[in-house]
Write a protein that holds these residues in place. Structure first.
Motif, PDB file in Angstrom:
ATOM      1  N   SER A  30      -4.634  -3.325  -0.983  1.00  0.00           N
ATOM      2  CA  SER A  30      -5.468  -4.059   0.357  1.00  0.00           C
ATOM      3  C   SER A  30      -6.743  -4.380   0.374  1.00  0.00           C
ATOM      4  O   SER A  30      -6.261  -5.500   1.003  1.00  0.00           O
ATOM      5  CB  SER A  30      -5.372  -1.705   0.889  1.00  0.00           C
TER       6      SER A  30
ATOM      7  N   TYR B 264      -5.316  -3.979   8.877  1.00  0.00           N
ATOM      8  CA  TYR B 264      -5.596  -3.061   7.696  1.00  0.00           C
ATOM      9  C   TYR B 264      -6.083  -1.471   8.692  1.00  0.00           C
ATOM     10  O   TYR B 264      -6.049  -0.787   9.155  1.00  0.00           O
ATOM     11  CB  TYR B 264      -6.298  -3.443   6.456  1.00  0.00           C
TER      12      TYR B 264
ATOM     13  N   ILE C 222      -4.570   1.458   8.553  1.00  0.00           N
ATOM     14  CA  ILE C 222      -5.165   2.756   7.981  1.00  0.00           C
ATOM     15  C   ILE C 222      -4.934   4.102   8.724  1.00  0.00           C
ATOM     16  O   ILE C 222      -5.108   5.176   8.780  1.00  0.00           O
ATOM     17  CB  ILE C 222      -6.203   2.562   7.601  1.00  0.00           C
TER      18      ILE C 222
ATOM     19  N   LYS D  55      -1.583   5.638   9.580  1.00  0.00           N
ATOM     20  CA  LYS D  55      -1.443   6.622   8.263  1.00  0.00           C
ATOM     21  C   LYS D  55      -2.408   7.161   8.192  1.00  0.00           C
ATOM     22  O   LYS D  55      -1.662   8.702   7.394  1.00  0.00           O
ATOM     23  CB  LYS D  55      -1.368   5.632   6.853  1.00  0.00           C
TER      24      LYS D  55
ATOM     25  N   ASP E 211       0.910  -1.079   0.432  1.00  0.00           N
ATOM     26  CA  ASP E 211      -0.052  -0.076   0.022  1.00  0.00           C
ATOM     27  C   ASP E 211       0.940   1.210   0.245  1.00  0.00           C
ATOM     28  O   ASP E 211       0.446   2.316  -1.028  1.00  0.00           O
ATOM     29  CB  ASP E 211      -1.101   0.004   1.128  1.00  0.00           C
TER      30      ASP E 211
END
Length: 282
Positions: free
Chosen positions: A141, A153, A157, A160, A89
């Motif tokens: 992803s 994830y 996320i 991120k 990703d």
């Protein structure tokens, strides 16, 4: 509502409130009417339609192609799971972003992000509506989620989005930390690992002759390490004087949101496009 979604909203709203209190969130310098429209539309479409659709479609296609692999990675080590997302990703987004500044047609899908003449959390999701639909990292992803890494994830996320929201904010969280001498070794490591306001603001700088600007570099999203690794990093611990795009014809509202449905504005002479600033996409 999932816990990761609540965390993302809390982080975004936290930075937004800081901007509201310290730098006027809704009325930035040189802001135009189109800026608010592009930002609102692109954020709503991405979060409410594009990202969920791409993740679902990617997982569904993976199920058709390799039904025997459903959930195959569910039990892997958490560090291995995070590494897969960082590579498939975040690193892929680095190359997608870098390509967006290398090919004219792809730059037209990304230039809305740079049209704003200011920095703000409002820019985090600001892009052409087709830009994220084509982004390889989101599709990959979805495959990783199909393979059983949805649990990773959800945490990945959040981290991120925290990093990239902070990197776009005009309330530079790193600036006061640079002044603390005993933190210098830590900040040396931080600014080479994740995107910070100083390193990412450099990518949004308007004038190529500004020493703090690196429009053709500093592409990293979560990890700035990709710029260090692939030779596109510029670290100055300073911030550009101005933001935006220099020496390109103005982009219309339609072009920013839906190029190529709405084609480029050809109202200015082609000779002016990309001259002098190193801001030409090709």
């Amino acid at each position: 509502m999932p816990g990761s979604t609540i965390a993302i909203l809390a982080i975004f709203l936290g930075f937004a409130v800081m901007e509201l209190l310290r730098s006027n969130l809704f009325s930035k310098a040189e802001q135009t009417r189109d800026d608010g429209i592009v930002e609102a539309v692109s954020m709503v479409v991405l979060l409410g339609f594009t990202q969920p659709l791409v993740l679902f479609s990617s997982a569904a296609l993976a199920g058709i192609v390799a039904p025997q692999w459903a959930g195959a990675l569910t039990g892997i080590n958490v560090f291995a799971a995070i590494a897969l997302f960082l590579i498939l990703d975040d690193m892929m987004q680095y190359w997608w972003h870098r390509a967006s500044h290398s090919f004219s047609w792809l730059y037209n899908l990304h230039r809305a992000h740079h049209n704003a003449k200011y920095m703000s959390v409002r820019l985090v999701y600001r892009n052409n509506l087709f830009y994220y639909a084509m982004m390889p990292g989101i599709w990959l992803s979805g495959v990783l989620i199909y393979l059983g890494l949805g649990w990773a994830y959800a945490g990945y996320i959040v981290v991120k989005l925290a990093v990239i929201t902070g990197a776009h904010s005009d309330v530079a969280w790193d600036k006061p930390l640079y002044r603390i001498k005993w933190l210098s070794p830590l900040m040396w490591l931080v600014e080479r690992t994740i995107s910070t306001p100083a390193t990412h603001h450099a990518h949004h700088g308007r004038h190529a002759d500004d020493p703090a600007v690196n429009y053709k570099g500093n592409y990293g999203n979560l990890l700035f390490f990709w710029d260090v690794l692939f030779g596109t990093a510029k670290i100055t611990r300073s911030y550009p004087q101005n933001y935006g795009v220099e020496n390109l014809a103005p982009a219309t509202l339609g072009q920013q949101l839906m190029w190529p449905v709405f084609p480029e504005n050809k109202s200015e002479p082609e000779a002016q496009v990309g001259e002098g600033a190193g801001h030409s996409p090709a």
